[in-house]
Design a protein around this motif. Structure first.
Motif, PDB file in Angstrom:
ATOM      1  N   MET A 146       0.487  -1.754   0.042  1.00  0.00           N
ATOM      2  CA  MET A 146      -0.257   0.156  -0.167  1.00  0.00           C
ATOM      3  C   MET A 146       0.937   1.398  -0.109  1.00  0.00           C
ATOM      4  SD  MET A 146      -3.055   1.834   2.888  1.00  0.00           S
ATOM      5  CE  MET A 146      -2.104   1.640   3.939  1.00  0.00           C
ATOM      6  N   VAL A 147       1.940   0.977   0.833  1.00  0.00           N
ATOM      7  CA  VAL A 147       2.698   2.370   0.776  1.00  0.00           C
ATOM      8  C   VAL A 147       2.841   2.974  -0.575  1.00  0.00           C
ATOM      9  CG1 VAL A 147       4.849   3.291   1.718  1.00  0.00           C
ATOM     10  CG2 VAL A 147       3.632   2.020   3.511  1.00  0.00           C
ATOM     11  N   THR A 148       3.623   2.104  -1.467  1.00  0.00           N
ATOM     12  CA  THR A 148       4.229   2.193  -2.119  1.00  0.00           C
ATOM     13  C   THR A 148       3.216   2.729  -3.691  1.00  0.00           C
ATOM     14  OG1 THR A 148       6.072   0.654  -2.536  1.00  0.00           O
ATOM     15  CG2 THR A 148       5.396   1.079  -4.939  1.00  0.00           C
ATOM     16  N   GLU A 149       2.637   2.457  -3.089  1.00  0.00           N
ATOM     17  CA  GLU A 149       0.911   2.404  -4.799  1.00  0.00           C
ATOM     18  C   GLU A 149       0.713   4.486  -3.525  1.00  0.00           C
ATOM     19  OE1 GLU A 149      -0.803  -0.961  -3.117  1.00  0.00           O
ATOM     20  OE2 GLU A 149      -1.768  -1.081  -5.032  1.00  0.00           O
ATOM     21  N   VAL A 150       0.377   4.972  -2.650  1.00  0.00           N
ATOM     22  CA  VAL A 150       0.159   5.727  -2.137  1.00  0.00           C
ATOM     23  C   VAL A 150       1.584   6.732  -3.133  1.00  0.00           C
ATOM     24  CG1 VAL A 150       0.083   7.059  -0.344  1.00  0.00           C
ATOM     25  CG2 VAL A 150      -1.074   5.551  -0.042  1.00  0.00           C
ATOM     26  N   ALA A 151       2.692   6.546  -2.700  1.00  0.00           N
ATOM     27  CA  ALA A 151       4.118   7.220  -2.717  1.00  0.00           C
ATOM     28  C   ALA A 151       4.125   7.447  -4.389  1.00  0.00           C
ATOM     29  CB  ALA A 151       5.272   6.536  -2.426  1.00  0.00           C
ATOM     30  N   GLU A 152       3.330   6.347  -4.903  1.00  0.00           N
ATOM     31  CA  GLU A 152       3.646   6.520  -6.331  1.00  0.00           C
ATOM     32  C   GLU A 152       2.444   7.795  -6.331  1.00  0.00           C
ATOM     33  OE1 GLU A 152       3.917   2.979  -8.250  1.00  0.00           O
ATOM     34  OE2 GLU A 152       6.524   2.578  -7.229  1.00  0.00           O
ATOM     35  N   ARG A 153       1.202   8.022  -6.154  1.00  0.00           N
ATOM     36  CA  ARG A 153      -0.508   8.550  -6.170  1.00  0.00           C
ATOM     37  C   ARG A 153      -0.607   7.271  -7.447  1.00  0.00           C
ATOM     38  NH1 ARG A 153       4.426  12.148  -6.190  1.00  0.00           N
ATOM     39  NH2 ARG A 153       3.651  13.136  -4.654  1.00  0.00           N
ATOM     40  N   ARG A 154      -0.940   6.189  -6.976  1.00  0.00           N
ATOM     41  CA  ARG A 154      -1.708   5.113  -8.275  1.00  0.00           C
ATOM     42  C   ARG A 154      -2.961   5.057  -7.240  1.00  0.00           C
ATOM     43  NH1 ARG A 154       0.429   1.148  -8.292  1.00  0.00           N
ATOM     44  NH2 ARG A 154       2.494   1.154  -7.100  1.00  0.00           N
ATOM     45  N   VAL A 155      -3.423   6.032  -6.378  1.00  0.00           N
ATOM     46  CA  VAL A 155      -4.697   5.607  -4.607  1.00  0.00           C
ATOM     47  C   VAL A 155      -5.431   7.156  -4.937  1.00  0.00           C
ATOM     48  CG1 VAL A 155      -4.731   5.480  -2.731  1.00  0.00           C
ATOM     49  CG2 VAL A 155      -3.135   3.907  -3.345  1.00  0.00           C
ATOM     50  N   VAL A 156      -6.175   6.251  -5.420  1.00  0.00           N
ATOM     51  CA  VAL A 156      -7.345   7.683  -4.618  1.00  0.00           C
ATOM     52  C   VAL A 156      -8.165   7.174  -3.113  1.00  0.00           C
ATOM     53  CG1 VAL A 156     -10.300   8.142  -5.027  1.00  0.00           C
ATOM     54  CG2 VAL A 156      -8.698   7.316  -7.257  1.00  0.00           C
ATOM     55  N   ILE A 157      -8.344   7.830  -2.310  1.00  0.00           N
ATOM     56  CA  ILE A 157      -8.605   8.388  -0.722  1.00  0.00           C
ATOM     57  C   ILE A 157     -10.351   8.513  -0.934  1.00  0.00           C
ATOM     58  CG2 ILE A 157      -7.858   9.543   1.347  1.00  0.00           C
ATOM     59  CD1 ILE A 157      -5.322   9.373   0.544  1.00  0.00           C
ATOM     60  N   PHE A 158     -10.797   8.055  -0.180  1.00  0.00           N
ATOM     61  CA  PHE A 158     -12.500   8.413   0.242  1.00  0.00           C
ATOM     62  C   PHE A 158     -12.235   8.060   1.478  1.00  0.00           C
ATOM     63  CE2 PHE A 158     -13.827   5.885  -4.022  1.00  0.00           C
ATOM     64  CZ  PHE A 158     -14.980   6.551  -3.975  1.00  0.00           C
ATOM     65  N   THR A 215     -11.528   1.370 -11.014  1.00  0.00           N
ATOM     66  CA  THR A 215     -11.177   0.912 -10.897  1.00  0.00           C
ATOM     67  C   THR A 215     -10.087   0.580 -11.959  1.00  0.00           C
ATOM     68  OG1 THR A 215     -13.694   0.351 -12.535  1.00  0.00           O
ATOM     69  CG2 THR A 215     -11.902  -0.584 -12.952  1.00  0.00           C
ATOM     70  N   VAL A 216      -9.250   1.682 -11.796  1.00  0.00           N
ATOM     71  CA  VAL A 216      -7.917   1.473 -12.993  1.00  0.00           C
ATOM     72  C   VAL A 216      -6.549   2.100 -11.580  1.00  0.00           C
ATOM     73  CG1 VAL A 216      -8.156   1.897 -14.409  1.00  0.00           C
ATOM     74  CG2 VAL A 216      -8.147   4.074 -13.477  1.00  0.00           C
ATOM     75  N   ASN A 217      -7.101   2.599 -10.521  1.00  0.00           N
ATOM     76  CA  ASN A 217      -6.481   3.049  -9.309  1.00  0.00           C
ATOM     77  C   ASN A 217      -6.398   2.196  -7.961  1.00  0.00           C
ATOM     78  OD1 ASN A 217      -4.752   5.808  -9.933  1.00  0.00           O
ATOM     79  ND2 ASN A 217      -7.163   6.016 -10.451  1.00  0.00           N
ATOM     80  N   THR A 218      -6.259   2.497  -6.776  1.00  0.00           N
ATOM     81  CA  THR A 218      -5.925   0.816  -6.022  1.00  0.00           C
ATOM     82  C   THR A 218      -6.819   2.065  -5.235  1.00  0.00           C
ATOM     83  OG1 THR A 218      -4.747  -0.292  -6.011  1.00  0.00           O
ATOM     84  CG2 THR A 218      -5.190   0.262  -3.656  1.00  0.00           C
ATOM     85  N   VAL A 219      -7.709   1.820  -3.572  1.00  0.00           N
ATOM     86  CA  VAL A 219      -8.681   2.586  -3.523  1.00  0.00           C
ATOM     87  C   VAL A 219      -8.434   2.318  -1.740  1.00  0.00           C
ATOM     88  CG1 VAL A 219     -11.204   3.541  -2.656  1.00  0.00           C
ATOM     89  CG2 VAL A 219     -10.206   2.465  -4.703  1.00  0.00           C
ATOM     90  N   LEU A 220      -8.342   3.320  -1.039  1.00  0.00           N
ATOM     91  CA  LEU A 220      -8.480   3.349   0.180  1.00  0.00           C
ATOM     92  C   LEU A 220      -8.886   3.851   0.861  1.00  0.00           C
ATOM     93  CD1 LEU A 220      -5.900   3.199   3.149  1.00  0.00           C
ATOM     94  CD2 LEU A 220      -4.755   5.116   2.395  1.00  0.00           C
ATOM     95  N   PHE A 221      -9.603   3.251   1.600  1.00  0.00           N
ATOM     96  CA  PHE A 221     -10.292   3.754   2.245  1.00  0.00           C
ATOM     97  C   PHE A 221     -10.371   4.014   3.935  1.00  0.00           C
ATOM     98  CE2 PHE A 221     -12.277   0.928  -0.827  1.00  0.00           C
ATOM     99  CZ  PHE A 221     -13.744   1.560  -0.856  1.00  0.00           C
ATOM    100  N   LEU A 222     -10.668   5.581   4.481  1.00  0.00           N
ATOM    101  CA  LEU A 222     -10.569   6.255   5.733  1.00  0.00           C
ATOM    102  C   LEU A 222     -11.883   6.471   6.023  1.00  0.00           C
ATOM    103  CD1 LEU A 222      -7.557   7.860   4.866  1.00  0.00           C
ATOM    104  CD2 LEU A 222      -7.228   6.333   5.507  1.00  0.00           C
TER     105      LEU A 222
END
Length: 277
Positions: free
Chosen positions: A1-13, A187-194
Motif C-alpha cells: 500500500m505504501v508504494t502505491e500511495v507514494a506513486e500516487r496510484r491511489v484514490v482516497i475515500f 477501477t484503474v487505481n487502488t482505493v484507500l478507505f478511511l
C-alpha cells in the motif's frame, strides 16, 4: 500500500470516522438517523426507524425519515450538526494532505477536509472542492488540479445533500458522468478507505460497483473498526477484494496515529526514490 500511495496510484475515500476522529461530537450516520427519527410525528414511525437502524437497514431508515420530516426541520438539524464555525483544526488532515492524493472523495457533509487542507497548506487552496452536480468535473479530473469530490453533497448546499435511496438515485441519474468517472477511477487505481465501517451502505455500494465493473488481483485497502469475528473479516475480504487495517471499535482516537505512520512511510519512500514530496 505504501508504494502505491507514494506513486500516487491511489484514490482516497474519506468517511464519517475521520470527522469523528477530528471532532468527537460529530455524529455517525446511525446516530444522525436516530436523532432525525425522533422528530417524526407518529410513535409507530419513530419505533420503526429504531428497528431499521438496529438491523442496519440504514437506507430504509433514511427513506422513512426523509418522507416524513419537514424539509425546514431537516435542513436545520443538518446545519446544526455539520455547519460548524470555526471548523476544528485536526492534525490528521495534515497526514492525509502529506499523502498528496490527486483525488480525494468524501461522503461527508461537513467542511472539515477542505478547510483543514487549506489551513495546512498555509492558507492556500491545495484541492479544488467539487460537488457531485458540478458540470466541469470531468475536465478537472483530466487537469493537473487536485480535487476533493463530495459525492453526497455538502452542508453549504443542504437541499442537495444525498441522504436516502431516492436522493442517491436522483444524484446518479442526473449526473451519470460523475459517478461513471468515480467508478472508472476506482477501477484503474487502488482505493484507500478511511473512516468507514463495513456496515456503512456507502462503502458497500462503492465496493459493489467497483467489483462489478472489473475483477483485479490487486486489493484495495480500508482502515476500519475491528470486526466482531475473524470470519466476518475474511468474508468481506473475499467479497470486496479489500485488505483491512483494523483498530479497536470505537477508538477513533487511534486513527490519527495510524495516518501519521502511513504519511511518514510514504514521504520516506518518495524521498528514497527521488520522487517529489
Amino acid at each position: 500500500m505504501v508504494t502505491e500511495v507514494a506513486e500516487r496510484r491511489v484514490v482516497i475515500f474519506v468517511g464519517a470516522g475521520i470527522s469523528k476522529a477530528a471532532h468527537n461530537d460529530m455524529p455517525s450516520w446511525p446516530s444522525l438517523l436516530e436523532e432525525m427519527g425522533a422528530k417524526l410525528p407518529k410513535k409507530k414511525d419513530r419505533e420503526l426507524v429504531k428497528r431499521l437502524i438496529r438491523y442496519e437497514r440504514l437506507l430504509d431508515a433514511a427513506e422513512l425519515i426523509n418522507s416524513q420530516v419537514i424539509p425546514a426541520d431537516r435542513r436545520a438539524l443538518l446545519e446544526e450538526k455539520f455547519k460548524l464555525a470555526p471548523v476544528p483544526e485536526a492534525a490528521l488532515y495534515s497526514h492525509i494532505l502529506e499523502l498528496d492524493p490527486k483525488v480525494c472523495i468524501t461522503t461527508n457533509y461537513d467542511q472539515f477536509i477542505e478547510k483543514n487542507f487549506e489551513r495546512f497548506s498555509g492558507g492556500m487552496s491545495s484541492h479544488q472542492v467539487r460537488l457531485y452536480n458540478f458540470d466541469g468535473l470531468i475536465s478537472d479530473l483530466r487537469s493537473p488540479a487536485r480535487i476533493i469530490l463530495k459525492i453526497h453533497g455538502c452542508i453549504t448546499e443542504p437541499s442537495n445533500i444525498v441522504l436516502d435511496k431516492k436522493s442517491y438515485f436522483n444524484a446518479k441519474s442526473q449526473n451519470p458522468g460523475v459517478y461513471e468517472a468515480v467508478k472508472a477511477l476506482c477501477t484503474v487505481n487502488t482505493v484507500l478507505f478511511l473512516g468507514y465501517s463495513m456496515g456503512d451502505p456507502d462503502i458497500q455500494l462503492i465496493l459493489e460497483d467497483i467489483n462489478a465493473k472489473a475483477k483485479s488481483d490487486h486489493r484495495h485497502f480500508a482502515l476500519v473498526p475491528k470486526f466482531e469475528h475473524p470470519s466476518l473479516r475474511e468474508a468481506n475480504q473475499h467479497t470486496y477484494n479489500v485488505e483491512f487495517i483494523e483498530y479497536p471499535s470505537g477508538r477513533h482516537d487511534l486513527v490519527p496515529k495510524a495516518l501519521k505512520e502511513l504519511s511518514e512511510a510514504v514521504v520516506a519512500t518518495r524521498a528514497s526514490s527521488g520522487s517529489r514530496v
